[in-house]
Scaffold this active site. Structure first.
Site, short mmCIF file in Angstrom:
data_model
loop_
_atom_site.label_atom_id
_atom_site.label_comp_id
_atom_site.label_asym_id
_atom_site.label_seq_id
_atom_site.Cartn_x
_atom_site.Cartn_y
_atom_site.Cartn_z
N HIS A 100 7.90 -7.36 -3.69
CA HIS A 100 6.39 -7.81 -4.18
C HIS A 100 6.54 -9.03 -5.11
CE1 HIS A 100 4.03 -4.19 -3.33
NE2 HIS A 100 5.35 -3.62 -3.41
N GLY B 119 0.88 -1.13 -0.05
CA GLY B 119 -0.05 -0.12 0.07
C GLY B 119 0.89 0.99 -0.03
N CYS C 122 5.37 -5.95 1.64
CA CYS C 122 5.85 -4.63 1.82
C CYS C 122 5.11 -3.75 2.80
CB CYS C 122 5.32 -3.72 0.42
SG CYS C 122 6.46 -2.44 -0.01
N TYR C 123 4.30 -2.86 2.42
CA TYR C 123 3.37 -2.18 3.39
C TYR C 123 2.80 -3.24 4.56
CZ TYR C 123 0.08 0.74 6.04
OH TYR C 123 -0.40 1.41 6.76
N GLU D 154 4.55 -10.79 -6.19
CA GLU D 154 3.22 -11.24 -7.11
C GLU D 154 3.62 -10.37 -8.65
OE1 GLU D 154 3.29 -9.62 -4.60
OE2 GLU D 154 2.36 -7.52 -4.72
N GLY E 287 -19.59 -11.49 -27.54
CA GLY E 287 -18.43 -11.52 -26.91
C GLY E 287 -18.27 -12.70 -25.58
N VAL E 288 -17.00 -12.85 -25.19
CA VAL E 288 -16.78 -14.21 -24.37
C VAL E 288 -17.54 -13.87 -23.22
CG1 VAL E 288 -14.74 -15.19 -23.26
CG2 VAL E 288 -14.21 -14.13 -25.27
N ASP E 289 -17.86 -12.96 -22.44
CA ASP E 289 -18.14 -12.88 -21.20
C ASP E 289 -19.84 -13.58 -21.33
OD1 ASP E 289 -15.77 -12.08 -20.62
OD2 ASP E 289 -16.55 -10.15 -20.15
N SER E 290 -20.61 -12.65 -22.00
CA SER E 290 -22.04 -12.88 -22.19
C SER E 290 -22.22 -14.21 -22.81
CB SER E 290 -22.93 -11.85 -23.13
OG SER E 290 -22.15 -11.81 -24.54
N SER E 291 -21.38 -14.50 -23.84
CA SER E 291 -21.45 -16.18 -24.18
C SER E 291 -21.36 -17.28 -23.00
CB SER E 291 -20.50 -16.23 -25.41
OG SER E 291 -20.65 -15.41 -26.23
N LYS F 34 -11.02 -12.75 -16.12
CA LYS F 34 -11.26 -12.85 -17.60
C LYS F 34 -10.59 -14.11 -17.84
CE LYS F 34 -12.34 -11.09 -21.53
NZ LYS F 34 -13.67 -10.21 -21.55
N SER G 245 -24.02 -10.50 -26.90
CA SER G 245 -23.35 -9.46 -27.59
C SER G 245 -22.28 -10.35 -28.72
CB SER G 245 -22.42 -8.63 -26.63
OG SER G 245 -21.31 -9.43 -26.01
#
Ligand code: XMP
Length: 522
Positions: free
Chosen positions: A179, A59, A86-87, A181, A234-238, A378, A232
């Site tokens: 870090h 942070g 870290c923080y 990550e 798109g991937v998400d709605s599909s 995603k 739409s």
């Protein structure tokens, strides 16, 4: 908090820019985790969530500042392993009786550093010091720990951070100054893996398990009522649609609004896949006349977007109203859309990002939401899509904007220009696929420019449109760089477009990065 029944890891967010990356690393290890801002993590919250382990994120604040962010004492009393980053390390040390000193130029450390082993053994470090002594890490700290808390030992040091890796073995509290990550700590995933292993996670967060649970949850939520899903392409709605269909079959109806601004064959592909392949009841609302009619003569980009957005909602609502007894609206909302992130601009505050693909519609229509992807990132959605049998060519598709080709056709939109644009775009994408570059590129398309230029073809003079190719690399669309195609590739593509697409006689390649440019032309 979600209803997930897996072992859970809690990430307490102190506002680091890279907190989401911690979650990514853990999900890759099949560990279920949730990010929550520190203000929200109260004793009651901890009791209810009952995490198997906790991570304190980094942070931007200083623990030396009165009122700086803290975890609740209860976090230390839960008896579960904690990793401070870290923080998060500094907070842990100060809370438990160590000391932190304010950053001075000499001790601040930003960027690449090397941590050396002290020889103290720990489960946290299994396989960590590759050659036995030294590991590259990414540091980004002003303050530093000057005295470790009682019970802690030093496992690794660096010139700028004498207490780079510390551990209290008895309590299973670990704290690192760097870090793990980020990409620049090349072996960082290993630290997370060791941490979750010693915390007893079994890696039970798999897409197969998620699919089963999600289906059960959808059935419990929906019962025998009906659901509408706006598709739409798109991937998400599909993925959301296929998952919900698997759960409740024909109680789901999809509405696919075709605004006439889609790419070549796109509408047919969506209809074929969902209606014919998956047998999902689908309303193909071909409203291109309406959209193109209202857009006629409009050249201002924002006005175009507004018209499309307004019509989209009207049309969706009209078709959805015709579905009798629908009580739910499905949306492909993802986890990054619902994370409450800690914002430090103007003091600690919580920004809740809300996401409504069909802006405000659920409230307006009195529908409740079904959001089966709310826990997913995603790439997890893509993995789930693969599990559900969606073809890779569909799952790996580049993003496509809601207003479609309208924002790739600067100036006035005409059917003639759209037809030319579709053909040129199809050739460009075909070239990219043929050369095996599709997956290296984040987004690629053609924009048809509002200029005609003179050319010669055969013995004749032409006066046709110019177009621009756009292809970018990016992680999230916020920043982007142009893709460095070879000259041969560009030459071949330009020749193909001019030969195969009547109406274009000049091809340019857009090499603007974002910023200062945007990805789209409008
Ligand atoms: P820009 O052009 O802003 O695009 O650099 C970043 C990403 O967002 C997409 N984009 C949109 N998506 N509605 C959308 O749904 C829009 O109005 C819109 N404008 C841009 C763009 O395709 C890129 O992926």
């Amino acid at each position: 908090m979600s209803q997930i029944t897996h072992d859970r890891l809690l990430i307490i967010d102190f506002g680091s820019q890279v907190t989401q990356l911690i979650a990514r690393r853990l999900r890759e290890l099949n560990v279920y985790c949730e990010i929550h801002p520190y203000q929200r993590v109260t004793d009651a919250f901890l009791q209810e969530m009952a995490p198997r382990a906790i991570i304190f994120s980094g942070g931007p604040d200083s623990v030396m500042r009165e009122g700086s962010p803290r975890p609740p004492q209860a976090a230390y009393d839960l008896g579960v392993p904690i990793l401070g980053i870290c923080y998060g390390q500094q907070v842990m040390m100060q809370d438990l009786g160590g000391r932190v000193e304010a950053g001075e130029h000499a001790t601040a450390e930003f960027g690449r550093a090397y941590v050396t082993a002290t020889g103290v053994e720990s489960d946290l470090l299994t396989g960590w010091f590759d050659d036995g002594t030294r590991e590259q890490v990414w540091m980004s700290h002003g303050d530093h720990v000057s005295e470790i808390a009682p019970g802690f030992e030093v496992l690794g040091t660096s010139p700028g951070a004498p207490f780079a890796i510390t551990a209290d073995r008895a309590r299973r509290f670990y704290a690192v100054q760097f870090h793990p990550e980020v990409h620049h700590t090349p072996n960082g995933a290993r630290l997370y893996e060791n941490f979750v292993r010693l915390a007893g996670f079994t890696g039970d967060w798999t897409m197969g398990a998620y699919r089963e649970e999600a289906i059960a949850k959808i059935r419990a939520q929906v019962g025998d009522r009906r659901v509408i899903c706006g598709l739409s392409g798109g991937v998400d709605s599909s993925v959301a649609a296929v998952l919900i269909h698997e759960a409740i079959g024909d109680q789901l109806t999809c509405v696919f609004v075709d605004h006439g601004l889609l790419r070549q064959n796109e509408a047919e592909e969506v209809v074929t896949m969902f209606r014919d392949h998956y047998n999902i009841p689908l309303i193909h609302a071909d409203e291109s006349d309406l959209f193109l009619g209202e857009l006629y003569g409009v050249s201002d980009p924002e006005t175009k977007r507004k018209i499309i957005g307004r019509l989209f909602i009207d049309v969706f609502q009209k078709h959805a109203n015709a579905i009798e007894g629908a009580e739910f609206l499905a949306q492909g909302t993802l986890y990054p859309d619902v994370i409450e992130s800690v914002s430090f601009s103007g003091g600690p505050s919580v920004t809740i990002k809300s996401h409504h693909n069909v802006g405000g519609l659920p409230e307006k229509m009195g529908l409740r939401l079904v959001e089966p992807l709310r826990e997913l990132f995603k790439d997890e959605v893509r993995a789930l899509g693969r599990k559900l049998g969606l073809p890779q060519s569909f799952i790996g598709r580049h993003p496509f904007p809601g207003p479609g080709l309208a924002i790739r056709c600067p100036g006035e939109i005409t059917r003639e220009k759209l037809a030319i644009l579709r053909r040129a775009d199809a050739v460009f994408i075909d070239q990219i696929r043929r050369h095996g570059l599709y997956d290296e590129i984040w987004q690629a398309f053609v924009a048809i420019l509002p200029v005609r230029t003179v050319g010669v073809m055969g013995d004749g003079r032409t006066y046709d449109f110019a177009c621009a190719l756009r292809a970018v690399t990016s992680v999230d669309g916020m920043t982007a760089d142009y893709y460095p195609f070879s000259h041969d590739f560009l030459g071949e593509t330009a020749t193909r477009i001019i030969n195969e697409v009547k109406g274009i006689n000049r091809v340019t390649y857009d090499i603007t990065s974002k910023p200062p440019g945007t990805i789209e032309w409008e």
